[in-house]
Write a protein that holds these residues in place. Structure first.
Motif, PDB file in Angstrom:
ATOM      1  N   MET A   1       0.704  -1.432  -0.211  1.00 12.23           N
ATOM      2  CA  MET A   1       0.334   0.108  -0.035  1.00 12.23           C
ATOM      3  C   MET A   1       1.062   1.116  -0.154  1.00 12.23           C
ATOM      4  O   MET A   1       1.798   1.566   0.496  1.00 12.23           O
ATOM      5  CB  MET A   1      -0.326   0.557   0.992  1.00 12.23           C
ATOM      6  CG  MET A   1      -2.047   0.839   1.631  1.00 12.23           C
ATOM      7  SD  MET A   1      -3.446   0.260   0.727  1.00 12.23           S
ATOM      8  CE  MET A   1      -4.555   1.662   1.089  1.00 12.23           C
ATOM      9  N   LEU A   2       0.689   2.463  -0.511  1.00 12.59           N
ATOM     10  CA  LEU A   2       0.998   3.592  -0.639  1.00 12.59           C
ATOM     11  C   LEU A   2       1.774   4.310   0.534  1.00 12.59           C
ATOM     12  O   LEU A   2       2.459   4.717   0.427  1.00 12.59           O
ATOM     13  CB  LEU A   2       0.600   4.733  -1.507  1.00 12.59           C
ATOM     14  CG  LEU A   2       0.903   4.189  -3.251  1.00 12.59           C
ATOM     15  CD1 LEU A   2      -0.077   4.740  -4.226  1.00 12.59           C
ATOM     16  CD2 LEU A   2       1.507   4.098  -3.514  1.00 12.59           C
ATOM     17  N   ARG A   3       0.569   4.210   1.159  1.00  9.46           N
ATOM     18  CA  ARG A   3       0.389   4.922   2.779  1.00  9.46           C
ATOM     19  C   ARG A   3       1.659   4.583   3.906  1.00  9.46           C
ATOM     20  O   ARG A   3       2.212   4.668   5.002  1.00  9.46           O
ATOM     21  CB  ARG A   3      -0.582   4.854   3.593  1.00  9.46           C
ATOM     22  CG  ARG A   3      -1.993   5.344   2.702  1.00  9.46           C
ATOM     23  CD  ARG A   3      -3.047   5.317   3.676  1.00  9.46           C
ATOM     24  NE  ARG A   3      -4.041   6.130   3.193  1.00  9.46           N
ATOM     25  CZ  ARG A   3      -4.939   6.154   2.999  1.00  9.46           C
ATOM     26  NH1 ARG A   3      -5.898   5.681   4.159  1.00  9.46           N
ATOM     27  NH2 ARG A   3      -5.895   6.493   2.506  1.00  9.46           N
ATOM     28  N   ASP A   4       2.103   2.949   3.185  1.00 11.81           N
ATOM     29  CA  ASP A   4       3.218   2.745   4.192  1.00 11.81           C
ATOM     30  C   ASP A   4       4.517   2.434   3.307  1.00 11.81           C
ATOM     31  O   ASP A   4       5.967   2.454   4.125  1.00 11.81           O
ATOM     32  CB  ASP A   4       2.910   0.940   4.368  1.00 11.81           C
ATOM     33  CG  ASP A   4       1.651   0.560   4.899  1.00 11.81           C
ATOM     34  OD1 ASP A   4       1.294   1.221   5.180  1.00 11.81           O
ATOM     35  OD2 ASP A   4       0.919  -1.051   4.478  1.00 11.81           O
ATOM     36  N   ASP A   5       4.376   3.188   2.753  1.00 11.13           N
ATOM     37  CA  ASP A   5       6.054   3.352   2.212  1.00 11.13           C
ATOM     38  C   ASP A   5       6.346   5.443   1.877  1.00 11.13           C
ATOM     39  O   ASP A   5       5.658   6.273   1.152  1.00 11.13           O
ATOM     40  CB  ASP A   5       5.114   3.224   0.513  1.00 11.13           C
ATOM     41  CG  ASP A   5       6.625   3.055  -0.580  1.00 11.13           C
ATOM     42  OD1 ASP A   5       8.305   3.984   0.506  1.00 11.13           O
ATOM     43  OD2 ASP A   5       6.318   2.833  -1.998  1.00 11.13           O
ATOM     44  N   ARG A  66       8.040  -1.222  -8.994  1.00 14.29           N
ATOM     45  CA  ARG A  66       7.213  -1.697  -9.998  1.00 14.29           C
ATOM     46  C   ARG A  66       6.927  -3.180 -10.054  1.00 14.29           C
ATOM     47  O   ARG A  66       6.097  -3.364 -10.686  1.00 14.29           O
ATOM     48  CB  ARG A  66       8.341  -1.552 -11.854  1.00 14.29           C
ATOM     49  CG  ARG A  66       9.188  -2.042 -11.594  1.00 14.29           C
ATOM     50  CD  ARG A  66      10.422  -2.327 -12.778  1.00 14.29           C
ATOM     51  NE  ARG A  66      11.118  -2.658 -12.893  1.00 14.29           N
ATOM     52  CZ  ARG A  66      12.317  -2.908 -12.843  1.00 14.29           C
ATOM     53  NH1 ARG A  66      12.512  -1.779 -14.281  1.00 14.29           N
ATOM     54  NH2 ARG A  66      13.497  -3.144 -13.253  1.00 14.29           N
ATOM     55  N   GLY A  67       7.338  -3.923  -9.608  1.00 18.03           N
ATOM     56  CA  GLY A  67       7.452  -5.357  -9.069  1.00 18.03           C
ATOM     57  C   GLY A  67       6.519  -5.889  -8.000  1.00 18.03           C
ATOM     58  O   GLY A  67       6.870  -7.302  -7.984  1.00 18.03           O
ATOM     59  N   MET A  68       6.191  -5.062  -7.182  1.00 21.39           N
ATOM     60  CA  MET A  68       5.940  -5.560  -6.062  1.00 21.39           C
ATOM     61  C   MET A  68       3.983  -4.976  -5.956  1.00 21.39           C
ATOM     62  O   MET A  68       3.768  -5.147  -4.974  1.00 21.39           O
ATOM     63  CB  MET A  68       6.250  -4.487  -4.782  1.00 21.39           C
ATOM     64  CG  MET A  68       7.992  -3.807  -4.399  1.00 21.39           C
ATOM     65  SD  MET A  68       8.089  -3.339  -3.663  1.00 21.39           S
ATOM     66  CE  MET A  68       8.769  -3.925  -2.749  1.00 21.39           C
ATOM     67  N   ILE A  69       3.590  -5.424  -7.173  1.00 23.68           N
ATOM     68  CA  ILE A  69       2.460  -5.196  -7.051  1.00 23.68           C
ATOM     69  C   ILE A  69       1.684  -6.415  -6.741  1.00 23.68           C
ATOM     70  O   ILE A  69       2.232  -7.440  -7.712  1.00 23.68           O
ATOM     71  CB  ILE A  69       1.421  -4.409  -8.971  1.00 23.68           C
ATOM     72  CG1 ILE A  69       2.285  -2.640  -8.500  1.00 23.68           C
ATOM     73  CG2 ILE A  69      -0.076  -3.990  -8.284  1.00 23.68           C
ATOM     74  CD1 ILE A  69       1.398  -2.522  -9.341  1.00 23.68           C
TER      75      ILE A  69
END
Length: 69
Positions: A1-5, A66-69
């Motif tokens: 999730m973007l919020r964790d990054d 890029r490969g983490m989805i």
């Protein structure tokens, strides 16, 4: 999730920084006068540098995720 990054927040901060610089430049241009004559070129340089940093961070973010989805 973007919020964790944390890199996502750095990218957002960089983009918002460019937005602030852009608004200062537009405001100075609209007002004109001495402020615009003295600072317009410097503000433009700051915006270009800020945009370059923001684009580099966005590309880094996309490349790393890029490969983490």
């Amino acid at each position: 999730m973007l919020r964790d990054d944390p890199l996502f927040y750095v990218v957002v901060a960089a983009v918002l920084g460019v937005l602030v610089i852009l608004m200062i430049g537009i405001g100075g241009f609209a007002k004109g006068g001495e402020f615009n004559r003295r600072h317009a070129n410097r503000i433009m340089r700051y915006r270009i540098i800020g945009q370059a940093v923001a684009i580099a961070l966005i590309l880094l973010f996309v490349w790393l995720r890029r490969g983490m989805i």
